[in-house]
Design an enzyme around this catalytic site. Sequence first.
Site, PDB file in Angstrom:
ATOM      1  N   ARG A   1      -3.312   4.114  -5.866  1.00  0.00           N
ATOM      2  CA  ARG A   1      -2.847   2.616  -6.372  1.00  0.00           C
ATOM      3  C   ARG A   1      -4.270   1.741  -6.058  1.00  0.00           C
ATOM      4  O   ARG A   1      -5.212   2.527  -5.171  1.00  0.00           O
ATOM      5  CB  ARG A   1      -1.651   2.036  -5.387  1.00  0.00           C
ATOM      6  CG  ARG A   1      -1.990   2.261  -3.966  1.00  0.00           C
ATOM      7  CD  ARG A   1      -0.853   1.790  -3.027  1.00  0.00           C
ATOM      8  NE  ARG A   1      -0.880   2.120  -1.794  1.00  0.00           N
ATOM      9  CZ  ARG A   1      -1.819   1.783  -0.860  1.00  0.00           C
ATOM     10  NH1 ARG A   1      -2.639   0.922  -1.202  1.00  0.00           N
ATOM     11  NH2 ARG A   1      -1.780   1.992   0.484  1.00  0.00           N
TER      12      ARG A   1
ATOM     13  N   GLY B   1       1.308   4.838   7.238  1.00  0.00           N
ATOM     14  CA  GLY B   1       1.579   3.932   8.076  1.00  0.00           C
ATOM     15  C   GLY B   1       1.495   3.892   9.869  1.00  0.00           C
ATOM     16  O   GLY B   1       1.822   3.028  10.630  1.00  0.00           O
ATOM     17  N   GLY B   2       1.237   5.210  10.077  1.00  0.00           N
ATOM     18  CA  GLY B   2       0.860   5.539  11.562  1.00  0.00           C
ATOM     19  C   GLY B   2       2.389   6.393  11.960  1.00  0.00           C
ATOM     20  O   GLY B   2       2.323   6.809  13.282  1.00  0.00           O
TER      21      GLY B   2
ATOM     22  N   LYS C   1      -5.149  -1.083   9.120  1.00  0.00           N
ATOM     23  CA  LYS C   1      -6.576  -1.850   8.902  1.00  0.00           C
ATOM     24  C   LYS C   1      -6.376  -2.976   9.003  1.00  0.00           C
ATOM     25  O   LYS C   1      -5.538  -3.823   8.702  1.00  0.00           O
ATOM     26  CB  LYS C   1      -7.150  -1.471   7.649  1.00  0.00           C
ATOM     27  CG  LYS C   1      -7.145   0.161   7.296  1.00  0.00           C
ATOM     28  CD  LYS C   1      -7.130   0.260   5.778  1.00  0.00           C
ATOM     29  CE  LYS C   1      -7.193   1.753   5.294  1.00  0.00           C
ATOM     30  NZ  LYS C   1      -7.278   2.047   3.879  1.00  0.00           N
TER      31      LYS C   1
ATOM     32  N   GLU D   1      -9.428   8.973   1.070  1.00  0.00           N
ATOM     33  CA  GLU D   1      -9.642   8.583   2.394  1.00  0.00           C
ATOM     34  C   GLU D   1     -10.066   9.882   3.184  1.00  0.00           C
ATOM     35  O   GLU D   1      -9.350  10.673   3.080  1.00  0.00           O
ATOM     36  CB  GLU D   1      -8.619   7.779   3.115  1.00  0.00           C
ATOM     37  CG  GLU D   1      -7.805   6.713   2.055  1.00  0.00           C
ATOM     38  CD  GLU D   1      -6.965   5.714   3.090  1.00  0.00           C
ATOM     39  OE1 GLU D   1      -6.441   6.176   3.986  1.00  0.00           O
ATOM     40  OE2 GLU D   1      -6.607   4.695   2.457  1.00  0.00           O
TER      41      GLU D   1
END
Length: 448
Positions: A291, A164-165, A237, A275
């Site tokens: 997931r 999440g950064g 995103k 990713e």
Amino acid sequence: MFKKILIANRGEIALRVIRACREMGIASVAVHSTADSDAMHVRMADESVCIGPNASAESYLSIQRIIAACEITGAEAVHPGYGFLSENAAFSQTLADHDIAFIGPTAETIRIMGDKITAKDTMKALGVPCVPGSDGGVPDYETAKKVAQEIGYPIIIKATAGGGGRGMKVATSDEDLEVAFRTARSEGKSNFGNDEVYIEKYLQRPRHIEIQVFGDGKGRAVHLGERDCSLQRRHQKVFEEAPGPCITQEERDRIGKTCADAVAAINYIGAGTIEFLYEDGEFFFIEMNTRLQVEHPVTEAIYGVDLVREQIRVAAGEEMEFRQEDLKINGAAIEVRINAERLPNFAPCPGKITQYHAPGGLGVRMDSALYDGYSIPPYYDSLIGKLIVHGRNRPEALARLKRALGELIVDGVDTTVPLFDQLLNDPDVQSGDYSIHWLEKWLKKTYG
């Protein structure tokens, strides 16, 4: 096939799973906190169980309470959705220990892919291209300095257990490396209980490209092309599309086969996403999400498959319904994430929905748990809906998205809809010419 499935989640993803269960003739069980007693997923499920108070740690993140809900209702399997416990190896293992099926990969696979260094080493061994960087964790500043000088600045320092950064810092020279190194370690420790970090080359203008994979757990796997998720704010995103506007068919076939072969080799079961950062025709592995992704509907739209249904089928031991040669791209699809947030600072904006109207028409799908009179609780993620459009090509999908946004009504709270209205008028978005840094720069220019 399972007779009853418990959904260990809330909101639109819980509804998504309930709908798949209903089509398959499977009874569904919703779990909820006290704050979600009136939530739509509770209303739509065949059964519901309150598993705790408002705080996620005492409800949606409580493995013991979810296990108890399974035992009370007789649920044979659990679908975790995304977020919460969806990538928690201990949860998957505990379910197995109680003879309850986890609709997802094995606990061991989740462990391997949940640690970014182990995941990178595993993928590298399986032939998946990776970003140049350190071989494993970097224990101290002096080692960090040596690695940075070897691969060349700029570099990015990442917490091994990050997400999440958080736990990510960029350094452009020896002068700012020490502060970045110490900050990344500190954030990793405070957010994830693990201060180990590693270093990678920081790409200048990459795109975020992710490959959807699906395995049967028996050594067979396929890929369902890519999604471009480059429009991001603070590594989150906001706009996703498939296929990627910059990816050629040759590139898609090449990286897709590499990914499918890799997950087949580890007997991966169910849906997963690999990713990448993509720059100048090259793919560089970032991480694997074990997931279902928030943006899975754009893949479903262009391939005509139901990924949730397929997750349930393979978890029950059935064969995959499709092979690689069956998967052909049809048109283009785009998803935008509608958050209850106040622009320009994106501050969470919980509150009561006074009027809600979902857009419709050809090629429009709205995944949301909103309804008139619903009160958005302040305790959870601010995502309140996903608007997905499908067209024969990208220009048609963009036009359909603009039309659908104009039909959407969410009164009572502020939302991010105005952001997308503005973005769709930008020439770079219209042409698909942007990188993962584009939106941050655009927001600074637009809102100051």
